[in-house]
Design a protein around this motif. Structure first.
Motif, PDB file in Angstrom:
ATOM      1  N   TYR A 168      34.706  40.953  47.092  1.00  4.88           N
ATOM      2  CA  TYR A 168      33.753  39.960  46.595  1.00  4.88           C
ATOM      3  C   TYR A 168      34.415  39.056  45.570  1.00  4.88           C
ATOM      4  CZ  TYR A 168      33.512  42.278  42.086  1.00  4.88           C
ATOM      5  OH  TYR A 168      33.852  42.782  40.864  1.00  4.88           O
ATOM      6  N   SER A 169      33.833  37.873  45.380  1.00 13.20           N
ATOM      7  CA  SER A 169      34.190  36.967  44.287  1.00 13.20           C
ATOM      8  C   SER A 169      32.903  36.404  43.712  1.00 13.20           C
ATOM      9  CB  SER A 169      35.071  35.808  44.780  1.00 13.20           C
ATOM     10  OG  SER A 169      36.295  36.273  45.285  1.00 13.20           O
ATOM     11  N   TYR A 170      32.729  36.530  42.411  1.00 14.93           N
ATOM     12  CA  TYR A 170      31.585  35.926  41.722  1.00 14.93           C
ATOM     13  C   TYR A 170      32.117  35.004  40.636  1.00 14.93           C
ATOM     14  CZ  TYR A 170      27.368  38.264  43.477  1.00 14.93           C
ATOM     15  OH  TYR A 170      26.302  38.659  44.237  1.00 14.93           O
ATOM     16  N   TYR A 171      31.585  33.794  40.590  1.00 14.49           N
ATOM     17  CA  TYR A 171      31.974  32.831  39.567  1.00 14.49           C
ATOM     18  C   TYR A 171      30.745  32.508  38.722  1.00 14.49           C
ATOM     19  CZ  TYR A 171      36.028  32.303  42.570  1.00 14.49           C
ATOM     20  OH  TYR A 171      37.145  32.556  43.317  1.00 14.49           O
ATOM     21  N   TYR A 172      30.905  32.556  37.412  1.00 14.07           N
ATOM     22  CA  TYR A 172      29.792  32.312  36.505  1.00 14.07           C
ATOM     23  C   TYR A 172      29.776  30.860  36.060  1.00 14.07           C
ATOM     24  CZ  TYR A 172      29.210  37.322  36.479  1.00 14.07           C
ATOM     25  OH  TYR A 172      28.988  38.615  36.871  1.00 14.07           O
ATOM     26  N   GLY A 173      28.592  30.432  35.635  1.00 19.28           N
ATOM     27  CA  GLY A 173      28.391  29.033  35.283  1.00 19.28           C
ATOM     28  C   GLY A 173      29.249  28.561  34.120  1.00 19.28           C
ATOM     29  N   ASP A 174      29.785  29.492  33.316  1.00 18.90           N
ATOM     30  CA  ASP A 174      30.630  29.114  32.182  1.00 18.90           C
ATOM     31  C   ASP A 174      32.111  29.094  32.543  1.00 18.90           C
ATOM     32  OD1 ASP A 174      31.152  31.769  32.477  1.00 18.90           O
ATOM     33  OD2 ASP A 174      30.781  32.322  30.401  1.00 18.90           O
ATOM     34  N   GLY A 175      32.424  29.311  33.831  1.00 16.27           N
ATOM     35  CA  GLY A 175      33.805  29.296  34.269  1.00 16.27           C
ATOM     36  C   GLY A 175      34.442  30.671  34.379  1.00 16.27           C
ATOM     37  N   SER A 176      33.775  31.727  33.916  1.00 11.70           N
ATOM     38  CA  SER A 176      34.307  33.081  34.047  1.00 11.70           C
ATOM     39  C   SER A 176      34.135  33.571  35.484  1.00 11.70           C
ATOM     40  CB  SER A 176      33.588  34.030  33.083  1.00 11.70           C
ATOM     41  OG  SER A 176      33.742  33.608  31.755  1.00 11.70           O
ATOM     42  N   SER A 177      34.824  34.655  35.807  1.00 11.54           N
ATOM     43  CA  SER A 177      34.747  35.147  37.184  1.00 11.54           C
ATOM     44  C   SER A 177      35.056  36.627  37.240  1.00 11.54           C
ATOM     45  CB  SER A 177      35.748  34.399  38.076  1.00 11.54           C
ATOM     46  OG  SER A 177      37.081  34.648  37.654  1.00 11.54           O
ATOM     47  N   THR A 178      34.657  37.265  38.333  1.00 12.54           N
ATOM     48  CA  THR A 178      35.036  38.630  38.632  1.00 12.54           C
ATOM     49  C   THR A 178      35.298  38.732  40.129  1.00 12.54           C
ATOM     50  OG1 THR A 178      34.346  40.963  38.662  1.00 12.54           O
ATOM     51  CG2 THR A 178      32.595  39.328  38.783  1.00 12.54           C
ATOM     52  N   LYS A 179      36.386  39.419  40.479  1.00 13.35           N
ATOM     53  CA  LYS A 179      36.756  39.622  41.881  1.00 13.35           C
ATOM     54  C   LYS A 179      37.181  41.072  42.052  1.00 13.35           C
ATOM     55  CE  LYS A 179      38.641  34.916  42.138  1.00 13.35           C
ATOM     56  NZ  LYS A 179      39.846  34.094  42.433  1.00 13.35           N
ATOM     57  N   GLY A 180      36.836  41.647  43.198  1.00 15.32           N
ATOM     58  CA  GLY A 180      37.221  43.027  43.431  1.00 15.32           C
ATOM     59  C   GLY A 180      36.614  43.560  44.706  1.00 15.32           C
ATOM     60  N   PHE A 181      36.391  44.863  44.734  1.00 14.59           N
ATOM     61  CA  PHE A 181      35.834  45.523  45.915  1.00 14.59           C
ATOM     62  C   PHE A 181      34.367  45.874  45.684  1.00 14.59           C
ATOM     63  CE2 PHE A 181      40.354  46.287  46.470  1.00 14.59           C
ATOM     64  CZ  PHE A 181      40.524  46.058  47.839  1.00 14.59           C
ATOM     65  N   LEU A 182      33.540  45.642  46.692  1.00  9.89           N
ATOM     66  CA  LEU A 182      32.158  46.102  46.641  1.00  9.89           C
ATOM     67  C   LEU A 182      32.171  47.582  47.001  1.00  9.89           C
ATOM     68  CD1 LEU A 182      29.406  44.720  46.079  1.00  9.89           C
ATOM     69  CD2 LEU A 182      29.019  44.744  48.546  1.00  9.89           C
ATOM     70  N   ALA A 183      31.531  48.390  46.173  1.00 15.04           N
ATOM     71  CA  ALA A 183      31.638  49.840  46.321  1.00 15.04           C
ATOM     72  C   ALA A 183      30.308  50.499  46.012  1.00 15.04           C
ATOM     73  CB  ALA A 183      32.723  50.378  45.387  1.00 15.04           C
ATOM     74  N   SER A 184      30.219  51.792  46.319  1.00 19.43           N
ATOM     75  CA  SER A 184      29.055  52.586  45.920  1.00 19.43           C
ATOM     76  C   SER A 184      29.521  53.678  44.972  1.00 19.43           C
ATOM     77  CB  SER A 184      28.342  53.184  47.139  1.00 19.43           C
ATOM     78  OG  SER A 184      29.111  54.217  47.715  1.00 19.43           O
ATOM     79  N   GLU A 185      28.638  54.040  44.054  1.00 21.92           N
ATOM     80  CA  GLU A 185      29.004  55.002  43.023  1.00 21.92           C
ATOM     81  C   GLU A 185      27.732  55.603  42.429  1.00 21.92           C
ATOM     82  OE1 GLU A 185      30.604  57.307  41.751  1.00 21.92           O
ATOM     83  OE2 GLU A 185      32.450  56.275  41.141  1.00 21.92           O
ATOM     84  N   THR A 186      27.873  56.701  41.739  1.00 23.07           N
ATOM     85  CA  THR A 186      26.766  57.295  40.988  1.00 23.07           C
ATOM     86  C   THR A 186      26.746  56.705  39.583  1.00 23.07           C
ATOM     87  OG1 THR A 186      26.756  59.375  42.229  1.00 23.07           O
ATOM     88  CG2 THR A 186      25.846  59.423  40.003  1.00 23.07           C
ATOM     89  N   PHE A 187      25.595  56.158  39.200  1.00 17.66           N
ATOM     90  CA  PHE A 187      25.395  55.670  37.839  1.00 17.66           C
ATOM     91  C   PHE A 187      24.582  56.706  37.077  1.00 17.66           C
ATOM     92  CE2 PHE A 187      24.949  51.121  39.736  1.00 17.66           C
ATOM     93  CZ  PHE A 187      26.297  51.112  40.058  1.00 17.66           C
ATOM     94  N   ARG A 188      24.709  56.657  35.774  1.00 16.82           N
ATOM     95  CA  ARG A 188      23.899  57.550  34.928  1.00 16.82           C
ATOM     96  C   ARG A 188      23.424  56.758  33.720  1.00 16.82           C
ATOM     97  NH1 ARG A 188      25.947  63.508  33.777  1.00 16.82           N
ATOM     98  NH2 ARG A 188      25.166  63.681  35.912  1.00 16.82           N
ATOM     99  N   LEU A 189      22.106  56.786  33.494  1.00 15.47           N
ATOM    100  CA  LEU A 189      21.500  56.127  32.344  1.00 15.47           C
ATOM    101  C   LEU A 189      20.977  57.184  31.388  1.00 15.47           C
ATOM    102  CD1 LEU A 189      19.421  53.319  34.143  1.00 15.47           C
ATOM    103  CD2 LEU A 189      21.675  53.127  33.114  1.00 15.47           C
TER     104      LEU A 189
END
Length: 446
Positions: A176-197
């Motif tokens: 995936y690639s996500y670009y934010y409105g302020d010019g920042s970005s994140t790129k990597g793999f879409l994955a599944s995982e266990t979250f804990r809150l």
């Protein structure tokens, strides 16, 4: 703080601290509709990992206002031009609140931005190509027994549209690639995982097989070295809210404490804990429109004292449906410039004192000591929300008390109802009933 970006080789030697909870329950065991609550922390509070005791309260406010304007520009651009904005471009990532969230098995705890204006959940991962320096070590998926990359053929990968979705050569994993409105970005793999809150009850909530972005390439200037990523709470299909929708009955709520209560956490509630009830509750329809990430409602008017000012579209003579965004990440409330001038005029009539313009952000300010306690009522469709003094004026500096509703500098057709206006209200979202609820509350005790 401006982020510093490095190659993986410069990661400092740090000890990984695992947050392992002895008492846990799965979401289905959390009560009716999966009800539970978590703490969220304003990024400028005494409890925040960003807190710098050398920075004064007023400087922290000034920084929040600058972030607010940047975020408002991004949100409004997304709202007025959804077809012009690429499908993988999302709003400014610089939200106001943080939450603790653990990833993987065994769980590794991180601080992440809790953002009602974003969808994708993501954290920085090993191995990295480029990343912003964070004090916690990067998440290592090889050390988690519950991590798995998603295939490019998966239905979840299909939710990453357009050029933001790429199939990895050889493995056919979803990138995936996500670009934010302020010019920042994140790129990597879409994955599944266990979250804990970690819930406010003292028992943690396990969320298995949830979708997130394992980021290997992050860029931009707005990330902080104590942030590890972002938890999207928007209305899009990959957000935490959407992924939990059936378990929590489509319900979440929050109660934001005022700025001056710097040592108290706010609350984010899910499922049965998110119910907003009582005689003084009002509700307004949630308007579904593009982009679906954002939460739109209809502003019909604002009253100052007994004077009601209709919030009309100049060409239609009535309020546009879904003309204002509810956003917990934007500090101020932004409205149309022409309407603001009328609103400001009515406010001035009820305040006995000389007003002045203070900085680029605030066109209506008074000296401290002047009584600025005027009744402002926001009239949403079917819901009249009476703002408290803390929602309308605030102490901006030693010399100025300023109006927290400001004009957007150009005609855009959409406004933003920011977090100062929402403080000390329990604000509930019901995505099944498509309603938003408001109830006056003392959020430090809620």
């Amino acid at each position: 703080m401006v982020a510093s970006f490095s190659s993986c080789s410069s990661v400092p030697a740090l000890v990984i601290v695992f947050s392992i909870y002895l008492s846990t329950f799965a979401l289905g065991e959390a009560g009716d509709n999966g009800g539970f609550s978590v703490d969220i922390i304003h990024r400028d509070s005494l409890l925040s990992p960003f807190y710098d005791p050398s920075v004064t309260h007023f400087v922290r406010l000034q920084n929040a206002f600058r972030r607010s304007m940047s975020r408002a520009n991004s949100l409004i651009h997304s709202a007025i031009s959804p077809l012009e904005v690429s499908s993988q471009v999302v709003t400014d990532n610089n939200g106001s609140y943080l939450m603790k969230m653990s990833f993987g098995t065994p769980p590794v705890e991180r601080f992440a931005i809790a953002d009602t204006g974003s969808d994708l959940i993501w954290i920085q991962c090993k191995p990295c190509e480029k990343y912003y320096k964070q004090k916690p070590p990067l998440f290592d998926p090889n050390k988690s027994s519950t991590y798995r990359n998603l295939s490019c053929k998966s239905k979840e990968c299909d939710l990453i549209a357009g050029e933001g979705r790429v199939c990895a050569p050889g493995t056919n994993d979803c990138k995936y690639s996500y670009y934010y409105g302020d010019g920042s970005s994140t790129k990597g793999f879409l994955a599944s995982e266990t979250f804990r809150l970690g819930s406010t009850s003292g028992r943690s909530v396990d969320l298995p097989n949830k979708i997130f972005g394992c980021g290997h390439n992050e860029g931009g200037s707005s990330f902080n070295d104590r942030e590890s990523g972002l938890v999207g709470l928007g209305g899009g299909p990959l957000s935490l809210i959407s992924q939990l929708k059936s378990s929590i009955g489509g319900k979440f709520s929050y109660c934001l404490v005022p700025f001056e209560k710097e040592n108290v956490t706010s609350k984010l509630n899910f499922g049965g804990e998110a119910d907003v009830s009582g005689d003084d509750v009002v509700s307004t329809p949630l308007v579904i429109k593009d982009p679906t990430t954002l939460y739109y409602v209809t502003l019909e008017a604002i009253s100052v004292g007994n004077k009601r000012l209709p919030y009309k579209n100049s060409s239609k003579g009535v309020a546009d449906e879904g003309n204002i965004i509810l956003d917990s990440g934007t500090t101020l409330t932004y409205i149309e410039f022409d309407f603001y001038r009328n609103l400001e005029s009515e406010v001035k009539k009820l305040i006995h004192g000389e007003s002045f313009v203070d900085s680029e952000f605030f066109p209506l300010c008074y000296e401290p000591g002047i009584d600025v306690n005027v009744l402002v009522t926001v009239h949403f469709a079917d819901a009249d929300v009476k703002l408290k003094p803390l929602n309308t004026f605030f102490r901006r500096s030693k010399e100025a008390v300023c109006f927290a509703i400001v004009p957007y500098p150009r005609v855009v057709g959409v406004g933003i109802f920011g977090n100062i206006a929402q403080m000390d209200f329990l604000v509930g979202h019901d995505l099944e009933e498509k309603k938003v609820y408001f109830k006056s509350a003392d959020c430090s005790k809620h």
